[in-house]
Structures are given as structure tokens and as C-alpha cells.
Design a protein around this motif. Structure first.
Motif, PDB file in Angstrom:
ATOM      1  N   GLY A  14       0.842  -1.201   0.000  1.00 29.39           N
ATOM      2  CA  GLY A  14       0.000   0.000   0.000  1.00 29.39           C
ATOM      3  C   GLY A  14       0.875   1.247   0.000  1.00 29.39           C
ATOM      4  O   GLY A  14       2.094   1.148  -0.153  1.00 29.39           O
ATOM      5  N   ALA A  15       0.231   2.395   0.210  1.00 32.48           N
ATOM      6  CA  ALA A  15      -1.209   2.576   0.418  1.00 32.48           C
ATOM      7  C   ALA A  15      -1.897   2.863  -0.917  1.00 32.48           C
ATOM      8  O   ALA A  15      -1.275   3.317  -1.875  1.00 32.48           O
ATOM      9  N   ALA A  16      -3.191   2.588  -0.949  1.00 29.73           N
ATOM     10  CA  ALA A  16      -3.965   2.819  -2.158  1.00 29.73           C
ATOM     11  C   ALA A  16      -3.954   4.296  -2.552  1.00 29.73           C
ATOM     12  O   ALA A  16      -3.949   5.178  -1.691  1.00 29.73           O
ATOM     13  N   LYS A  17      -3.927   4.556  -3.852  1.00 31.78           N
ATOM     14  CA  LYS A  17      -3.907   5.907  -4.413  1.00 31.78           C
ATOM     15  C   LYS A  17      -2.687   6.698  -3.949  1.00 31.78           C
ATOM     16  O   LYS A  17      -2.761   7.909  -3.739  1.00 31.78           O
ATOM     17  N   ARG A  30       0.945   8.449   0.965  1.00 33.20           N
ATOM     18  CA  ARG A  30       0.607   9.777   0.458  1.00 33.20           C
ATOM     19  C   ARG A  30      -0.119  10.550   1.549  1.00 33.20           C
ATOM     20  O   ARG A  30      -0.813   9.941   2.382  1.00 33.20           O
ATOM     21  N   ASN A  31       0.050  11.848   1.562  1.00 38.62           N
ATOM     22  CA  ASN A  31      -0.742  12.674   2.484  1.00 38.62           C
ATOM     23  C   ASN A  31      -2.165  12.118   2.518  1.00 38.62           C
ATOM     24  O   ASN A  31      -2.842  12.069   1.483  1.00 38.62           O
ATOM     25  N   PRO A  32      -2.645  11.654   3.680  1.00 36.82           N
ATOM     26  CA  PRO A  32      -3.948  10.983   3.722  1.00 36.82           C
ATOM     27  C   PRO A  32      -5.114  11.866   3.292  1.00 36.82           C
ATOM     28  O   PRO A  32      -6.151  11.352   2.862  1.00 36.82           O
ATOM     29  N   ILE A  33      -4.921  13.175   3.388  1.00 37.40           N
ATOM     30  CA  ILE A  33      -5.969  14.109   2.950  1.00 37.40           C
ATOM     31  C   ILE A  33      -6.067  14.082   1.429  1.00 37.40           C
ATOM     32  O   ILE A  33      -7.158  13.939   0.855  1.00 37.40           O
ATOM     33  N   GLY A  64     -16.316  -1.744  -0.206  1.00 38.82           N
ATOM     34  CA  GLY A  64     -14.882  -2.002  -0.241  1.00 38.82           C
ATOM     35  C   GLY A  64     -14.030  -0.809   0.112  1.00 38.82           C
ATOM     36  O   GLY A  64     -14.509   0.314   0.305  1.00 38.82           O
ATOM     37  N   MET A  65     -12.706  -1.049   0.157  1.00 36.62           N
ATOM     38  CA  MET A  65     -11.744  -0.050   0.629  1.00 36.62           C
ATOM     39  C   MET A  65     -11.767   1.245  -0.177  1.00 36.62           C
ATOM     40  O   MET A  65     -11.513   2.313   0.383  1.00 36.62           O
ATOM     41  N   ASN A 114     -10.985   6.350   6.523  1.00 39.59           N
ATOM     42  CA  ASN A 114     -10.441   5.232   7.297  1.00 39.59           C
ATOM     43  C   ASN A 114      -9.208   4.605   6.664  1.00 39.59           C
ATOM     44  O   ASN A 114      -8.337   4.098   7.374  1.00 39.59           O
ATOM     45  N   ALA A 115      -9.103   4.635   5.353  1.00 42.54           N
ATOM     46  CA  ALA A 115      -7.937   4.052   4.693  1.00 42.54           C
ATOM     47  C   ALA A 115      -6.677   4.898   4.878  1.00 42.54           C
ATOM     48  O   ALA A 115      -5.581   4.464   4.515  1.00 42.54           O
TER      49      ALA A 115
END
Length: 298
Positions: free
Chosen positions: A10-13, A106-109, A146-147, A153-154
Motif C-alpha cells: 500500500g497505500a492505495a492511491k 501519500r498525504n492521507p488528505i 470495499g476499501m 479510514n484508509a
């Protein structure tokens, strides 16, 4: 039995598709021909009639993706759901305890907004605004979505990575930032090749930008594309008979990406998400020993 000795978790995106695309060019690296096998995160049966990413079900099927390995030093696959899914780390540890694990964060925002744009791009997000989608998140999680739709939360990386650091030796885990990929991709790849113990002088072609997300520039054209690519119609059925799935996917992706544009996240939502992620980001800084103050700047 051939199994991976390297996983992108991960993380996604956050650039996992780009990393997968670049490192698979290395002659000493074999990456599964299909990205996101999701074998270790495929823990519970998918809910019915709910958007969900399905994964490989059996170990035999999983192994089949590595049948063409020859003399490569690194055998790997990329499934961003592994970082997010509780229990995936234990399944990995049980089957391949000496595996090398790679995470790009990546910056979660920004990651949340990118995931929303991704869902809009693929006609999988019915909410017209990002705020509406955020407001629906907990309800969707309870329903089993799904995620991809777990926009907030991801992004709790400290919580997710801690599970891996708890059961794996830290020397098996490499964590980098999406910012590293943007600012100096060849330096990141060289460091990753060093971690993998393969030739660090190899320079892959990094000219492509895979998995680009965005909003449609022309809504009318986007609606036409949706009807052509999603709805049942004679042209779609004919193309399925005439063209391979991989070729159709490449063509449709290029057409859709050409109609995409970036839009800034509303400032109020950015402030809201900064407050939500602040504690997790500060904890993550200590875990990975990186300054993440730039993630908290509006």
C-alpha cells in the motif's frame, strides 16, 4: 512452490501502480502479470450487491501467477489492500515470513480526495460532492462497501503500519513517501532496488503516469462514455468478441483519461480532514522517523 518474496502492501492511491509499472521492467524482478491479487486480504466473503474488490480465492490460483518465474531474484506482487486489511499481515507472516514489504504513503488528505476522484472516474461513486461521500462513509463501511470508498479510514497509516512492525522485523519493511516519488523518482527507485538487492544502476522508463484520476471535463461526453463502456449495447458486445480484454482496457482508459481534469479540494474539507488525521500523522512521524509537517499545512 513459487511464492513472492516481495510485496507492495500500500497505500492505495499513493503511487503503487506507478511503482509496480516501473520495477517490473527490471530484469531481476518478476511482478505478477495482474496487479492487486489481494490473496492475503481476501479474508471474508464479499457482500452481495455492494461495491467490493474481489481477490484471489485459493493458494493454488495465487501460485499460478508466479508460474513463469525463471531466474529472477525478486518475485513480487502489489495489493494495496494488504496495508489496510486487519489480519492480512498475519496471513503473510504465516505463509512467507521472510518476505520484503514495501509501503508508499501519500498525504492521507490528498489520498482521500484522489480515491474519490478515482471512484468518480470509474462511475463507482454516486455522490456528487466529496463532502456527501465523506458523510456516507461510516454507513457504507457498516454495509460492507470495499476499501475504495473508505476515504478517511484508509488513511490511518500509523494504525495500519503498526500491525506490520509488530510482527515483522523492521529490516523487512521499507516505507517511502509519495512526495519522494514526485520529487525524485529515480532516487526512490534506486533505494528500492538496493532494498531488494538487485542492480541499482537499472533505470526503468518512467514516462508513463498510470492510474490517473480526475473529474470529467465534459459531463455530456462522460455520460456517452459510460453508456458505451458500462451499459449493455451492440458496440460493447462486438468489441468484446473482436478485441482482447487488455487491449479494450487500454483504449477505454486512454479515452477516459483524455476527458479528465484536476480540481482543487474545497478548503473547508481540507481543514476538516487535517484535524481528523493530525494525531495519526504525528504518531506516524515517530514510527517511520520522517518529518510529515508538510501534510498538516493547509
Amino acid at each position: 512452490m513459487t511464492l513472492p518474496n516481495f510485496l507492495i502492501i500500500g497505500a492505495a492511491k499513493s503511487g503503487t501502480t506507478a511503482i509496480y509499472t516501473y520495477i517490473k521492467q527490471h530484469p531481476e524482478i518478476f511482478m505478477s502479470p495482474r496487479k492487486e491479487l489481494r490473496y492475503f486480504s481476501n479474508i471474508n466473503p464479499p457482500p452481495k450487491n455492494i461495491p467490493y474488490h474481489e481477490g484471489v480465492d485459493s493458494l493454488e490460483e495465487y501460485k499460478s501467477y508466479f508460474e513463469k518465474v525463471t531466474n529472477e531474484r525478486i518475485i513480487g506482487e502489489s495489493s494495496p489492500m494488504y496495508l489496510y486489511t486487519p489480519g492480512a499481515e498475519e496471513r503473510i507472516k504465516t505463509l512467507i515470513p521472510d518476505v520484503k514489504l514495501f509501503a508508499i504513503l501519500r498525504n492521507p488528505i490528498d489520498r482521500a480526495y484522489s480515491a474519490y476522484m478515482h471512484a468518480k472516474r470509474d462511475w463507482k461513486e454516486p455522490m456528487d460532492s466529496f463532502q456527501e461521500a465523506l458523510d456516507k462513509e461510516n454507513e457504507r463501511i457498516e454495509a460492507g462497501w470495499g476499501m475504495l470508498w473508505h476515504y478517511i479510514n484508509a488513511g490511518y497509516y500509523f494504525e495500519q503500519l503498526s500491525r506490520y512492525f509488530h510482527i515483522f522485523d523492521p529490516s523487512q519493511i521499507k516505507v517511502v513517501l509519495y512526495d519522494d516519488l514526485v520529487n525524485n523518482p529515480y532516487k526512490l527507485l534506486q533505494d528500492l532496488f538496493l532494498f531488494m538487492n538487485v542492480d541499482t544502476k537499472f533505470r526503468p522508463d518512467i514516462s508513463s503516469r498510470p492510474n490517473v484520476s480526475g473529474f470529467p471535463k465534459n459531463e455530456w461526453f462522460d455520460n456517452i462514455l459510460r453508456k458505451l463502456f458500462i451499459d449493455d449495447n451492440p458496440l460493447k458486445r462486438f468489441s468484446q468478441l473482436l478485441l482482447s480484454p487488455s487491449f479494450r482496457n487500454k483504449v477505454t482508459t486512454k479515452i477516459r483519461v483524455a476527458n479528465l481534469e484536476k480540481r482543487a479540494m474545497p478548503l473547508e474539507i481540507r481543514k476538516q480532514l487535517t484535524s481528523i488525521f493530525s494525531r495519526d500523522i504525528h504518531q506516524l512521524e515517530k514510527l517511520i522517523n520522517r518529518d510529515l509537517s508538510m501534510w498538516l499545512s493547509p
